[in-house]
Write a protein that holds these residues in place. Sequence first.
Motif, PDB file in Angstrom:
ATOM      1  N   ALA A  16      48.913  41.040  46.841  1.00 12.51           N
ATOM      2  CA  ALA A  16      50.099  40.553  47.564  1.00 12.51           C
ATOM      3  C   ALA A  16      49.872  39.126  48.045  1.00 12.51           C
ATOM      4  N   SER A  17      48.672  38.835  48.548  1.00 10.30           N
ATOM      5  CA  SER A  17      48.341  37.488  48.995  1.00 10.30           C
ATOM      6  C   SER A  17      48.317  36.518  47.817  1.00 10.30           C
ATOM      7  N   LEU A  18      47.784  36.973  46.688  1.00  9.10           N
ATOM      8  CA  LEU A  18      47.763  36.148  45.487  1.00  9.10           C
ATOM      9  C   LEU A  18      49.178  35.860  45.003  1.00  9.10           C
ATOM     10  N   ALA A  19      50.038  36.861  45.061  1.00 12.36           N
ATOM     11  CA  ALA A  19      51.427  36.683  44.639  1.00 12.36           C
ATOM     12  C   ALA A  19      52.125  35.626  45.487  1.00 12.36           C
ATOM     13  N   GLN A  20      51.816  35.598  46.789  1.00  9.12           N
ATOM     14  CA  GLN A  20      52.425  34.590  47.665  1.00  9.12           C
ATOM     15  C   GLN A  20      51.953  33.194  47.276  1.00  9.12           C
ATOM     16  N   ALA A  21      50.674  33.078  46.917  1.00 15.22           N
ATOM     17  CA  ALA A  21      50.153  31.781  46.484  1.00 15.22           C
ATOM     18  C   ALA A  21      50.846  31.327  45.204  1.00 15.22           C
ATOM     19  N   ILE A  22      51.132  32.255  44.316  1.00 16.89           N
ATOM     20  CA  ILE A  22      51.848  31.922  43.080  1.00 16.89           C
ATOM     21  C   ILE A  22      53.267  31.465  43.407  1.00 16.89           C
ATOM     22  N   ARG A  23      53.907  32.163  44.343  1.00 16.33           N
ATOM     23  CA  ARG A  23      55.249  31.748  44.762  1.00 16.33           C
ATOM     24  C   ARG A  23      55.225  30.365  45.394  1.00 16.33           C
ATOM     25  N   ASN A  24      54.075  30.009  46.005  1.00 17.08           N
ATOM     26  CA  ASN A  24      53.934  28.683  46.620  1.00 17.08           C
ATOM     27  C   ASN A  24      53.665  27.600  45.581  1.00 17.08           C
ATOM     28  N   GLY A  25      53.488  28.006  44.318  1.00 16.44           N
ATOM     29  CA  GLY A  25      53.327  27.013  43.266  1.00 16.44           C
ATOM     30  C   GLY A  25      52.022  27.035  42.506  1.00 16.44           C
ATOM     31  N   ALA A  26      51.074  27.906  42.865  1.00 15.49           N
ATOM     32  CA  ALA A  26      49.793  27.951  42.165  1.00 15.49           C
ATOM     33  C   ALA A  26      49.979  28.463  40.738  1.00 15.49           C
ATOM     34  N   ASP A  27      49.327  27.805  39.783  1.00 21.43           N
ATOM     35  CA  ASP A  27      49.411  28.176  38.368  1.00 21.43           C
ATOM     36  C   ASP A  27      48.305  29.178  38.044  1.00 21.43           C
ATOM     37  N   VAL A  28      48.488  30.411  38.494  1.00 20.86           N
ATOM     38  CA  VAL A  28      47.493  31.471  38.281  1.00 20.86           C
ATOM     39  C   VAL A  28      47.865  32.229  37.015  1.00 20.86           C
ATOM     40  N   ARG A  29      46.951  32.271  36.061  1.00 18.18           N
ATOM     41  CA  ARG A  29      47.267  32.825  34.749  1.00 18.18           C
ATOM     42  C   ARG A  29      46.570  34.144  34.443  1.00 18.18           C
ATOM     43  N   GLY A  30      45.724  34.603  35.343  1.00 20.63           N
ATOM     44  CA  GLY A  30      45.049  35.870  35.097  1.00 20.63           C
ATOM     45  C   GLY A  30      44.347  36.386  36.330  1.00 20.63           C
ATOM     46  N   TYR A  31      44.095  37.693  36.357  1.00 21.66           N
ATOM     47  CA  TYR A  31      43.433  38.354  37.489  1.00 21.66           C
ATOM     48  C   TYR A  31      42.543  39.462  36.939  1.00 21.66           C
ATOM     49  N   PHE A  32      41.272  39.450  37.323  1.00 19.55           N
ATOM     50  CA  PHE A  32      40.311  40.423  36.827  1.00 19.55           C
ATOM     51  C   PHE A  32      39.648  41.145  38.005  1.00 19.55           C
ATOM     52  N   ILE A  33      39.725  42.463  37.973  1.00 17.07           N
ATOM     53  CA  ILE A  33      39.054  43.269  38.998  1.00 17.07           C
ATOM     54  C   ILE A  33      37.565  43.362  38.669  1.00 17.07           C
ATOM     55  N   TRP A  34      36.735  43.230  39.701  1.00 15.21           N
ATOM     56  CA  TRP A  34      35.313  43.541  39.563  1.00 15.21           C
ATOM     57  C   TRP A  34      35.094  44.902  40.200  1.00 15.21           C
ATOM     58  N   THR A  35      34.830  45.913  39.392  1.00 10.17           N
ATOM     59  CA  THR A  35      34.626  45.849  37.960  1.00 10.17           C
ATOM     60  C   THR A  35      35.191  47.113  37.333  1.00 10.17           C
ATOM     61  N   LEU A  36      35.263  47.160  36.015  1.00 12.47           N
ATOM     62  CA  LEU A  36      35.820  48.328  35.346  1.00 12.47           C
ATOM     63  C   LEU A  36      35.025  49.578  35.679  1.00 12.47           C
ATOM     64  N   MET A  37      33.701  49.498  35.563  1.00  9.90           N
ATOM     65  CA  MET A  37      32.826  50.646  35.807  1.00  9.90           C
ATOM     66  C   MET A  37      31.769  50.308  36.848  1.00  9.90           C
ATOM     67  N   ASP A  38      31.302  51.309  37.573  1.00  6.60           N
ATOM     68  CA  ASP A  38      30.164  51.110  38.459  1.00  6.60           C
ATOM     69  C   ASP A  38      29.013  50.542  37.640  1.00  6.60           C
ATOM     70  N   ASP A  39      28.377  49.500  38.160  1.00  9.77           N
ATOM     71  CA  ASP A  39      27.405  48.750  37.372  1.00  9.77           C
ATOM     72  C   ASP A  39      26.114  48.544  38.153  1.00  9.77           C
ATOM     73  N   PHE A  40      25.179  47.860  37.547  1.00 10.75           N
ATOM     74  CA  PHE A  40      23.926  47.494  38.207  1.00 10.75           C
ATOM     75  C   PHE A  40      24.169  46.197  38.968  1.00 10.75           C
ATOM     76  N   GLU A  41      24.263  46.289  40.297  1.00 13.30           N
ATOM     77  CA  GLU A  41      24.623  45.152  41.149  1.00 13.30           C
ATOM     78  C   GLU A  41      23.389  44.447  41.707  1.00 13.30           C
ATOM     79  N   TRP A  42      22.775  43.607  40.894  1.00 10.37           N
ATOM     80  CA  TRP A  42      21.669  42.776  41.334  1.00 10.37           C
ATOM     81  C   TRP A  42      20.637  43.579  42.116  1.00 10.37           C
TER      82      TRP A  42
END
Length: 269
Positions: free
Chosen positions: A189-215
Amino acid sequence: MFMQPKQGGFIGIVAHTMMYEPLTELDQEAASRALAFNAAWTLDPLVFGDYPPEMRRYHGSELPQFSLEEAEIIKGSIDFIGVNHYSTLYVKDCKRCNCTLGGDRSIRGFVYSTGERDGVPIGEATGMPRFFVVPRGMGAIIDYIQKRYHDKPLFVTENGYASLEHQQVRVQDLLHDVKRIEFHKSYLASLAQAIRNGADVRGYFIWTLMDDFEWVNGYGMRFGLYYVDPQTLHRIPKLSARWYKNFLTNRSLNTKENKALSLEAIASL
């Protein structure tokens, strides 16, 4: 860059970008400096051909100097900016007063960062220390990058929620990850507001698809939309995976089909 006209590539870089807010009214400049010493340190040379002026002001000749040829090569050398964003912190100005800082204070903008103000956390805690849930920070960091780099295309390349866990946590509880859904809803929702404010956001990726080895946290830190059984490597979609699929296809999570799928996943354990 020399091969880009022939290959037709779209070249960019990813920066880990916390958002910073002043701890008090006297710390406004410190918050701006913290952003420059972190996000802009990576991005300014590739867009403008030099380190941020905020860094030059405090470090002067300590910073390496680009030759005219080097500056010409790196200036404008990226087509897009990737943003890894998870959280927001308060900062205190350590140029005005003494702060207890680590050895890297000079490259962190001479600020002290904290997740609390007067004992009150800046947002709800997560399983990752200092990664608080602060949705407004997503829009704020995108606005900052958009304005500083003159509307260059952006991708949110990482944004995710680490579950708060304990040793006795049940797999059923990990699958019913309502907090993760709430996190992504609010940040989107916050990202959508930034886009409405004019930001040219072309993609969004969630971290992460699967539980992973986190450092250094290994398999004990879970960001994934899918639960991974550490013994069998069997993958089970969490509630957040159902939600995200339905979000992308504009469907409701509260359907008989999805409830049945969730029950089926739990029953398979």
